[in-house]
Write a protein that holds these residues in place. Structure first.
Motif, PDB file in Angstrom:
ATOM      1  N   ASN A 140     -11.059   7.794  -6.394  1.00 27.59           N
ATOM      2  CA  ASN A 140      -9.836   6.928  -6.413  1.00 27.59           C
ATOM      3  C   ASN A 140      -9.146   7.142  -7.694  1.00 27.59           C
ATOM      4  OD1 ASN A 140     -10.013   5.810  -4.145  1.00 27.59           O
ATOM      5  ND2 ASN A 140     -11.294   4.235  -4.700  1.00 27.59           N
TER       6      ASN A 140
ATOM      7  N   ARG B 100       0.770  -1.373   0.020  1.00 25.22           N
ATOM      8  CA  ARG B 100       0.108   0.053  -0.088  1.00 25.22           C
ATOM      9  C   ARG B 100       0.920   1.284   0.149  1.00 25.22           C
ATOM     10  NH1 ARG B 100      -5.513  -0.939   1.417  1.00 25.22           N
ATOM     11  NH2 ARG B 100      -6.013  -2.986   2.040  1.00 25.22           N
TER      12      ARG B 100
ATOM     13  N   THR C 248      -6.976   2.870  -0.275  1.00 22.90           N
ATOM     14  CA  THR C 248      -6.184   2.435  -1.290  1.00 22.90           C
ATOM     15  C   THR C 248      -5.148   2.522  -1.698  1.00 22.90           C
ATOM     16  OG1 THR C 248      -7.109   3.903  -2.760  1.00 22.90           O
ATOM     17  CG2 THR C 248      -8.493   1.855  -2.293  1.00 22.90           C
TER      18      THR C 248
ATOM     19  N   SER D  22      -0.573   4.685   1.415  1.00 19.27           N
ATOM     20  CA  SER D  22      -2.060   4.655   1.607  1.00 19.27           C
ATOM     21  C   SER D  22      -2.507   5.119   3.029  1.00 19.27           C
ATOM     22  CB  SER D  22      -2.512   3.524   1.240  1.00 19.27           C
ATOM     23  OG  SER D  22      -2.194   2.356   1.861  1.00 19.27           O
TER      24      SER D  22
ATOM     25  N   ARG E 199     -12.301   3.864   1.056  1.00 19.16           N
ATOM     26  CA  ARG E 199     -11.645   4.463  -0.288  1.00 19.16           C
ATOM     27  C   ARG E 199     -10.423   5.384  -0.079  1.00 19.16           C
ATOM     28  NH1 ARG E 199     -16.563   7.020  -0.045  1.00 19.16           N
ATOM     29  NH2 ARG E 199     -16.568   8.965   0.796  1.00 19.16           N
TER      30      ARG E 199
END
Length: 270
Positions: free
Chosen positions: A99, A30, A64, A33, A61
């Motif tokens: 995103n 990640r 991610t 993130s 969300r």
């Protein structure tokens, strides 16, 4: 229903959390993130605090995969904050849009940011600091620490707030053809700066020579007559080769150079 408007305090807190913790929880899966999600916590709390379902969806969300240059990347945080505010007010902005903008912008922002900051700003400030530090002057490190942090803090704050105000209009500033040209220009400038620093502050000379009667050959004098600063240039190119072609880390490269220096001194080369 009254329009939801993020307070200045929440915006500042969101920016501060990103600036302070963007690289605090890294993983290959990640990367940044969780640092991004952490910076969004005060925003999510103020916008969706009374709706548990919306809070969970917002956290999901914002967790991610994400990775960009942290300082210039503050503009992406600002844009996403603005989008979340619009979503909370009922505008047709789903998680794919949010995103998509994050993923679409993180690459161009990283390219420009890496060229500007590690590639240009840091070498310039270090060269000035090293010049001031010659002779043991404490102003050298103080200058670098103060000026770097002043530029980074004020710059990231400005970009965060500008991204929040411009919203999706800021996207065009960072992903169009002009942005690509800007990235290339900064990258080229960074090469010139790095070369200038190497030539100015690397003072590596060889002691190799031959002396017999009236014959006195000094290799360093010959090299200076042909190509001044040739040895520093070769060291820079060798370092570049180790880091780009052999994929060695900076620490391993420094160990290699240290070993070469020790062997060279013992053999009388340096």
């Amino acid at each position: 229903m009254a329009e939801k408007k993020l307070s200045k305090r929440t915006l500042i807190r969101s920016w501060k959390d990103w600036m302070m913790y963007n690289l605090s929880s890294m993983s290959y899966e990640r990367l940044e993130s969780f640092g991004f999600c952490h910076s969004m916590l005060p925003v999510i709390e103020e916008l969706y605090g009374g709706d548990e379902k919306e809070v969970k969806e917002a956290l999901a969300r914002q967790s991610t995969f994400y990775n960009t240059e942290p300082q210039l990347g503050a503009i992406v945080n600002g844009i996403v904050v603005g989008l979340e505010e619009k979503r909370a007010n009922g505008e047709a902005i789903d998680e794919e849009v949010i995103n998509g903008i994050k993923v679409g912008m993180m690459g161009p922002v990283a390219g420009i940011g890496d060229s500007m900051i590690p590639g240009m700003l840091i070498p310039i400030l270090l060269s000035i600091g090293m010049g001031l530090a010659q002779g043991g002057n404490i102003l050298g490190p103080v200058f670098y620490i103060v000026v770097y942090n002043l530029l980074i803090i004020t710059g990231s704050y400005f970009l965060f707030m500008k991204g929040y105000k411009l919203g999706t209009d800021a996207v065009n500033l960072l992903i169009d053809e002009r942005a690509e040209k800007m990235k290339e220009a900064f990258a080229i400038l960074g090469v010139f700066v790095t070369g200038g620093i190497a030539a100015s502050y690397m003072n590596v000379v060889t002691k190799l020579g031959y002396k017999n009667g009236s014959v006195d050959i000094n290799v360093q004098s010959i090299l200076d007559g042909i190509f001044p600063k040739l040895i520093p240039l070769l060291i820079v190119l060798f370092t570049y080769y180790l880091m780009t072609k052999k994929k060695l880390s900076a620490v391993k490269v420094m160990l290699v150079l240290l070993i070469i220096a020790i062997v060279g001194v013992l053999l009388g080369i340096f």
